[in-house]
Scaffold this motif. Sequence first.
Motif, short mmCIF file in Angstrom:
data_model
loop_
_atom_site.label_atom_id
_atom_site.label_comp_id
_atom_site.label_asym_id
_atom_site.label_seq_id
_atom_site.Cartn_x
_atom_site.Cartn_y
_atom_site.Cartn_z
N GLY A 144 -0.74 0.44 12.86
CA GLY A 144 0.05 1.66 12.67
C GLY A 144 -0.61 2.63 11.73
O GLY A 144 0.08 3.38 11.02
N ASP A 145 -1.96 2.65 11.71
CA ASP A 145 -2.70 3.55 10.81
C ASP A 145 -2.28 3.32 9.35
O ASP A 145 -1.88 4.24 8.64
CB ASP A 145 -2.46 5.01 11.21
CG ASP A 145 -3.43 5.98 10.51
OD1 ASP A 145 -4.49 5.52 10.05
OD2 ASP A 145 -3.10 7.17 10.42
N ASP A 146 -2.37 2.04 8.96
CA ASP A 146 -2.01 1.62 7.59
C ASP A 146 -0.52 1.81 7.32
O ASP A 146 -0.11 2.31 6.28
CB ASP A 146 -2.83 2.39 6.55
CG ASP A 146 -3.07 1.58 5.28
OD1 ASP A 146 -2.59 0.43 5.21
OD2 ASP A 146 -3.75 2.09 4.36
N SER A 150 -2.39 -1.14 -5.06
CA SER A 150 -3.70 -0.61 -5.42
C SER A 150 -4.79 -1.67 -5.31
O SER A 150 -5.92 -1.39 -4.89
CB SER A 150 -3.67 -0.05 -6.85
OG SER A 150 -2.77 1.04 -6.94
N SER A 151 -4.44 -2.92 -5.65
CA SER A 151 -5.44 -3.99 -5.58
C SER A 151 -5.86 -4.28 -4.14
O SER A 151 -6.94 -4.82 -3.91
CB SER A 151 -4.88 -5.27 -6.22
OG SER A 151 -3.88 -5.86 -5.41
N LEU A 152 -5.01 -3.90 -3.17
CA LEU A 152 -5.34 -4.12 -1.76
C LEU A 152 -6.15 -2.97 -1.17
O LEU A 152 -6.66 -3.08 -0.04
CB LEU A 152 -4.07 -4.30 -0.94
CG LEU A 152 -3.23 -5.55 -1.25
CD1 LEU A 152 -1.92 -5.50 -0.48
CD2 LEU A 152 -3.99 -6.82 -0.93
N LEU A 153 -6.27 -1.88 -1.92
CA LEU A 153 -6.97 -0.72 -1.40
C LEU A 153 -8.49 -0.84 -1.57
O LEU A 153 -9.23 -0.11 -0.90
CB LEU A 153 -6.48 0.55 -2.10
CG LEU A 153 -5.03 0.95 -1.83
CD1 LEU A 153 -4.63 2.14 -2.71
CD2 LEU A 153 -4.84 1.31 -0.37
N PHE A 156 6.40 -5.09 3.24
CA PHE A 156 5.42 -4.03 3.46
C PHE A 156 4.06 -4.40 2.85
O PHE A 156 3.01 -4.13 3.44
CB PHE A 156 5.92 -2.72 2.87
CG PHE A 156 7.15 -2.15 3.53
CD1 PHE A 156 7.34 -2.28 4.90
CD2 PHE A 156 8.12 -1.49 2.79
CE1 PHE A 156 8.48 -1.76 5.52
CE2 PHE A 156 9.25 -0.97 3.39
CZ PHE A 156 9.43 -1.11 4.76
N LEU A 157 4.08 -5.03 1.67
CA LEU A 157 2.84 -5.48 1.05
C LEU A 157 2.12 -6.51 1.94
O LEU A 157 0.90 -6.46 2.11
CB LEU A 157 3.11 -6.10 -0.32
CG LEU A 157 3.17 -5.18 -1.53
CD1 LEU A 157 3.66 -5.95 -2.75
CD2 LEU A 157 1.81 -4.55 -1.82
N GLU A 158 2.90 -7.44 2.48
CA GLU A 158 2.31 -8.48 3.32
C GLU A 158 1.74 -7.87 4.60
O GLU A 158 0.67 -8.28 5.07
CB GLU A 158 3.34 -9.54 3.66
CG GLU A 158 2.82 -10.69 4.50
CD GLU A 158 1.72 -11.50 3.83
OE1 GLU A 158 1.06 -12.29 4.54
OE2 GLU A 158 1.52 -11.35 2.60
#
Length: 283
Positions: free
Chosen positions: A250-252, A279-282, A239-241
């Motif tokens: 898919g709308d995030d 969080s770091s990807l947001l 899911f992270l990848e």
Amino acid sequence: MSQAIAVTTADFEAEVIHASMDLPVLVDFWAPWCAPCRSLGPILDKLAEEFAGRLKVTKINTDEEPQLAGLFGIRSLPTVVLMKDGQPVDHFMGAQPEGVVRQWLEPHLGALPEVEAPAVAAAPTAVDADTALAEARRALAESPDTAELKLDLVEALLRKQEIDEARTRLGELPAAEAESDRGRRLANQLAFVQVAQGAPSIAELDARLLRDPDDHPARHLLGVRLLLDGDAPTALESFLELMRRDRKFGDDLGRKSLVQAFSLVDDADLVAQVRRRMSSLLF
């Protein structure tokens, strides 16, 4: 004592490509933050010592060597690749028990000594699930207003894959029970079970991703399959990848799946670690 040899871009050609012309070379793609990698590492170190001269075991820190990870299309950690004659010939993803790793190696090295598997509790049988469901129905019939018994029945229905009735029973729950931690957990479990219905197998999804690492539907389904199979670390990694590759898919969907999955994972340290990475990807 022989251990896996750390390999970098500078010595990859000599330690892996050239070495694989003489004997099989196992390459472990890992990262320091990866909990499943830490459980797999000692197994690979043991095999490196046991099969010295028949098998060379190496490891690549993907945080420090992203180019090598990219060269192999690594999308989940740990990923183990077996090299022969300069080419990858086999691979697996996720932390595996020692016996499974030995079975995976056997076609490439010949028969290996078996390792005695640790005693584990037997998986619930179909009869167990039937009995649990019957007991949940009986208990609720005797105390139809008891909220915990209603949730017990939903849990038993999901265990038996009685999806339609589980959905109906969840919909009938009073708001307090539906919004409780357990109610939300069961609702999230139901959502993943519904997604997995009719989905390809893990092996088929792996094959699709090997052909096309940007097959986002396959990556999402792989995460769902792994989560329901009990491999939470690798599922969360999928899911992270997906989130890292395409926030718009898919709308995030990668982020949404992570949030849902957190309620199903009992390992608080793993959840906290993945939350930080999410969080770091947001931003």
